[in-house]
Scaffold this active site. Structure first.
Site, PDB file in Angstrom:
ATOM      1  N   HIS A  87      17.184  52.838  29.814  1.00 22.01           N
ATOM      2  CA  HIS A  87      18.544  52.534  29.369  1.00 22.01           C
ATOM      3  C   HIS A  87      19.583  53.195  30.267  1.00 22.01           C
ATOM      4  O   HIS A  87      19.302  54.143  31.001  1.00 22.01           O
ATOM      5  CB  HIS A  87      18.739  53.009  27.926  1.00 22.01           C
ATOM      6  CG  HIS A  87      18.611  54.494  27.765  1.00 22.01           C
ATOM      7  ND1 HIS A  87      19.624  55.383  28.078  1.00 22.01           N
ATOM      8  CD2 HIS A  87      17.577  55.254  27.337  1.00 22.01           C
ATOM      9  CE1 HIS A  87      19.225  56.624  27.848  1.00 22.01           C
ATOM     10  NE2 HIS A  87      17.981  56.574  27.392  1.00 22.01           N
ATOM     11  N   GLU A  89      23.217  55.334  31.085  1.00 23.08           N
ATOM     12  CA  GLU A  89      23.639  56.690  30.744  1.00 23.08           C
ATOM     13  C   GLU A  89      24.425  56.733  29.432  1.00 23.08           C
ATOM     14  O   GLU A  89      25.185  55.820  29.112  1.00 23.08           O
ATOM     15  CB  GLU A  89      24.499  57.236  31.883  1.00 23.08           C
ATOM     16  CG  GLU A  89      25.018  58.644  31.677  1.00 23.08           C
ATOM     17  CD  GLU A  89      25.945  59.063  32.812  1.00 23.08           C
ATOM     18  OE1 GLU A  89      25.514  58.947  33.982  1.00 23.08           O
ATOM     19  OE2 GLU A  89      27.078  59.479  32.532  1.00 23.08           O
ATOM     20  N   ASN A  93      23.326  62.217  27.453  1.00 26.50           N
ATOM     21  CA  ASN A  93      22.642  62.553  28.702  1.00 26.50           C
ATOM     22  C   ASN A  93      23.509  63.507  29.520  1.00 26.50           C
ATOM     23  O   ASN A  93      23.036  64.523  30.041  1.00 26.50           O
ATOM     24  CB  ASN A  93      22.375  61.304  29.543  1.00 26.50           C
ATOM     25  CG  ASN A  93      21.364  60.357  28.944  1.00 26.50           C
ATOM     26  OD1 ASN A  93      21.518  59.150  29.041  1.00 26.50           O
ATOM     27  ND2 ASN A  93      20.311  60.874  28.320  1.00 26.50           N
ATOM     28  N   GLU A 162      12.290  56.192  22.098  1.00 28.39           N
ATOM     29  CA  GLU A 162      12.006  57.503  22.670  1.00 28.39           C
ATOM     30  C   GLU A 162      11.141  58.302  21.700  1.00 28.39           C
ATOM     31  O   GLU A 162      11.006  57.958  20.520  1.00 28.39           O
ATOM     32  CB  GLU A 162      13.339  58.228  22.941  1.00 28.39           C
ATOM     33  CG  GLU A 162      13.237  59.614  23.558  1.00 28.39           C
ATOM     34  CD  GLU A 162      12.535  59.619  24.894  1.00 28.39           C
ATOM     35  OE1 GLU A 162      11.275  59.629  24.886  1.00 28.39           O
ATOM     36  OE2 GLU A 162      13.224  59.631  25.936  1.00 28.39           O
TER      37      GLU A 162
END
Length: 299
Positions: A87, A89, A93, A162
């Site tokens: 994916h 930013e 992040n 995730e």
């Protein structure tokens, strides 16, 4: 203060996907030496001050070969070509906040990166389908790719999420060791069966669900090219499955492209490209060098 962002909420854990028939065949098949992109396990985590740089052609130790790289079988016949995109930013992040299943959105840079990778993929062989994690940061990236590549609706699958990081989700990484020491210790553990307090997954659990999902996709698209949009930790586990003897160097940057060829009959995997961000260089975009996520502690 723990550095939590109150606008995002954790989502329920994904259901365990059923294992397809190809997966049982693949489990005992080692990846050939020609299929790997690195030879040494990554070293300890190191997080210097974040700085934005021009995108290199590929992360150190990773292949930057194009999707038509000579010497690799093409999609069709016995192989399905799975194009895996991380994916774009997010502000999390950039702030080194542990995301896990927390549902952060893309920031403006992330949206620009999504457009750049979408234009890259639009110039390549058209995919038959696009799959994505259902978390917002992956979903928006996938929807941008689908729109620019003129693909059918994105298929969202929670098995592509995730890793769930338990009690650390929503925390700044720098605060984790002191504020949640037990969870931090579990997160940093090299034991693959180590779960994280607060409902967090072990690496083995993450691997089981995302690899099973990979083979489910291959079962549906034998001999075709498909795009999968997912997350740094998940992509590293898919790489580990495809190349079990040669661990991955470097970082899986935002919107990096990795390509795994999967045999439709044996389940054998070949890593064709890993961590390629040449499209960001071509677009004049930047990446967050050493921002949190995309390395061995990705979340």
């Amino acid at each position: 203060m723990l550095g939590r962002l109150p606008t995002s909420t954790p989502l329920p854990p994904p259901p365990a996907p059923p294992a397809p028939s190809v997966a049982s065949l693949a489990a005992s098949l080692p990846s050939p030496a020609s299929a790997v992109a690195a030879s040494r396990p990554p070293g300890p985590a190191n997080f210097p001050q974040i700085r934005r740089v021009r995108a290199p052609e590929a992360a150190p130790g990773m292949s930057s070969s194009a999707s038509s790289a000579e010497g690799y079988p093409a999609a069709g016949g016995d192989f399905t070509e799975v194009v895996i995109v991380r994916h774009g930013e997010t502000s999390w992040n950039a702030s080194r906040i542990i995301q896990g299943h927390m549902d952060a959105e893309l920031n403006d840079i992330g949206r620009q990166q999504a457009v750049a990778v979408a234009h890259r993929l639009s110039r390549e062989v058209k995919a038959a389908a696009i799959y994505s994690s259902d978390l917002k940061r992956a979903a928006e990236t996938a929807q941008t790719i689908a729109r620019i590549c003129n693909l059918p609706n994105v298929v969202f699958d929670p098995a592509l999420r995730e890793r769930h990081i338990g009690d650390l989700q929503g925390m700044k990484f720098q605060d984790a060791a002191t504020e949640r020491p037990e969870a931090y210790k579990a997160f940093m553990s090299h034991k693959r069966n180590q779960q994280i307090p607060g409902g967090g997954e072990s690496l083995d659990q993450l691997s089981e669900r995302c690899v099973s999902c990979l083979y489910n996709i291959v079962e549906k698209h034998k001999g075709e090219r498909v795009i999968v949009v997912s997350h740094g930790g998940t992509i590293r586990e898919l790489y580990r499955h495809a190349s079990p003897t040669r661990p991955l160097h470097g970082k899986i940057h935002n919107t990096s492209v990795s390509v795994i060829l999967v045999s439709d009959t044996t389940g054998r995997c070949i890593v064709k490209t890993c961590g390629d961000i040449s499209h960001l260089q071509e677009a004049g975009a930047g990446v967050l060098e050493n921002a949190f996520g995309g390395d061995k502690n990705s979340a």
